[in-house]
Write an enzyme that holds these catalytic residues in place. Structure first.
Site: not given
Ligand code: NDP
Ligand code: OXD
Length: 321
Positions: A236, A284
């Site tokens: 993000r 995005h």
């Molecule tokens: P998940 O919730 O599956 O994974 C998030 C990861 O981040 C986990 O490993 C989590 O740790 C880690 N995390 C969260 N907070 C912290 C912290 N404070 N310190 C260290 N690690 C942290 O999310 P997704 O993988 O499904 O998606 C990730 C992000 O990708 C979404 O939130 C979204 O913003 C972005 N996204 C962007 C898209 C785009 O088109 N640009 C499309 C889809 C998603 P833990 O495993 O220990 O909980």
């Molecule tokens: C998502 C995105 O969060 O598209 O899925 O950004």
């Protein structure tokens, strides 16, 4: 039996978020339920049991007194978490193979682009200059993934299979084959000290806002053949300090950046990112949510929920993701 309605609130503003396209898909997969494309002046808010949303306006969801589940039509729920009036019902996010594969494609594409010196090669082509630089092997580069969740873990695996050294960082401890895993604030510096290409796939929460800043970039590793490290952010825009990225690119702290997300979207026309020679920019769309796939995912979750089963991928509101 009168089935509760499904309300669609889609405010993405791009082709993929065409509300009519989503409505057509939901009409197909929920043939026995009314699907309301909001705002719909004729609908009764009390009939709505489910809401499928993308970037609803703060307060919009509070209008439904009988809401049972909110389905976010993407993976990231930061826009919803910012809504103080969000109803206290389960919030489900997207975690499906289709979206994960799209993100892994983006990550592999951009890691390879920097690793294989594509910005330099395209510039050479434009200038009709035959001037190859020596190319190092993938094994000479360490890619670090911030966020080892649904998306990060899959991207890590794909990069490992291409021969990169891969390290990852998450909130809680992880074990991923062939990936050296770090977790928590205490291990952040050790993680950063190894990385030549940093990929950010974190969710935006109170703990991760502007985590991509000068202090962090200065801790990245500069000893690989790449020289200055590269940052790739598809999480993000709120995760990055944009002034720091620009200054670090200009003073050589960073050698390049691939950015898919921005503090303000659409990216304003006067943003220096548009024309910066070291920035590879996308609007995005690293991983689009596919209406065909996701309408089916939501319909199946509703079917299971109404049969007494558990919802999948429910957001932990205390963690914020
Ligand atoms: P998940 O919730 O599956 O994974 C998030 C990861 O981040 C986990 O490993 C989590 O740790 C880690 N995390 C969260 N907070 C912290 C912290 N404070 N310190 C260290 N690690 C942290 O999310 P997704 O993988 O499904 O998606 C990730 C992000 O990708 C979404 O939130 C979204 O913003 C972005 N996204 C962007 C898209 C785009 O088109 N640009 C499309 C889809 C998603 P833990 O495993 O220990 O909980
Ligand atoms: C998502 C995105 O969060 O598209 O899925 O950004």
């Amino acid at each position: 039996m009168n089935k509760g309605a499904l309300a669609l609130l889609v405010h993405g503003g791009t082709e993929n978020w065409s509300p009519q396209r989503w409505k057509a898909r939901f009409d197909e997969v929920c043939p026995d339920r009314s699907v309301l494309l909001l705002p719909d002046a004729s609908s009764d808010p009390a009939e709505v049991h489910y809401a499928a949303v993308w970037k609803p306006h703060p307060g919009e969801l509070a209008a439904f007194p009988n809401l049972r589940v909110i389905f976010n039509l993407g993976a990231g729920v930061d826009a919803l978490m910012a809504d103080r009036s969000l109803p206290d019902v389960p919030l489900v996010r997207v975690a499906v193979t289709d979206l994960t594969a799209r993100m892994t494609e983006y990550v592999v594409l951009h890691v390879l682009m920097h690793h294989r010196q594509e910005p330099y090669l395209r510039e050479s082509q434009r200038e009709k200059r035959w001037a190859p630089k020596s190319q190092w092997a993938a094994g000479a580069v360490t890619v670090g993934i911030m966020g080892l969740g649904t998306l990060g873990a899959d991207a890590a695996d794909a990069l490992r299979r291409l021969g990169f050294r891969v390290v990852g960082w998450s909130r809680s401890p992880k074990q991923i084959e062939g990936v050296t895993c770090f977790h928590g604030k205490l291990q952040l510096d050790a993680f950063l000290g190894r990385i030549n290409i940093l990929v950010c796939l974190l969710p935006l929460t109170l703990n991760t806002r502007q985590i991509l800043n000068r202090g962090l970039f200065e801790k990245l590793n500069r000893t690989s053949p790449l020289g200055a490290p590269v940052v790739i952010n598809a999480g993000r825009g709120g995760l990055q300090n944009e002034a720091d990225i620009l200054q670090c690119l200009d003073d050589g702290t960073l050698g390049g950046a691939s950015l898919d997300v921005y503090a303000t979207e659409p990216l304003p026309v006067d943003s220096p990112f548009w024309t910066h020679p070291k920035v590879v920019l996308t609007p995005h769309n690293a991983a689009d949510t596919d209406p065909d796939e996701i309408s089916k995912y939501v319909a199946e979750q509703i079917r299971r929920f109404e049969a007494g089963g558990a919802l999948e991928n429910v957001v932990d509101r205390n963690r914020g993701y």
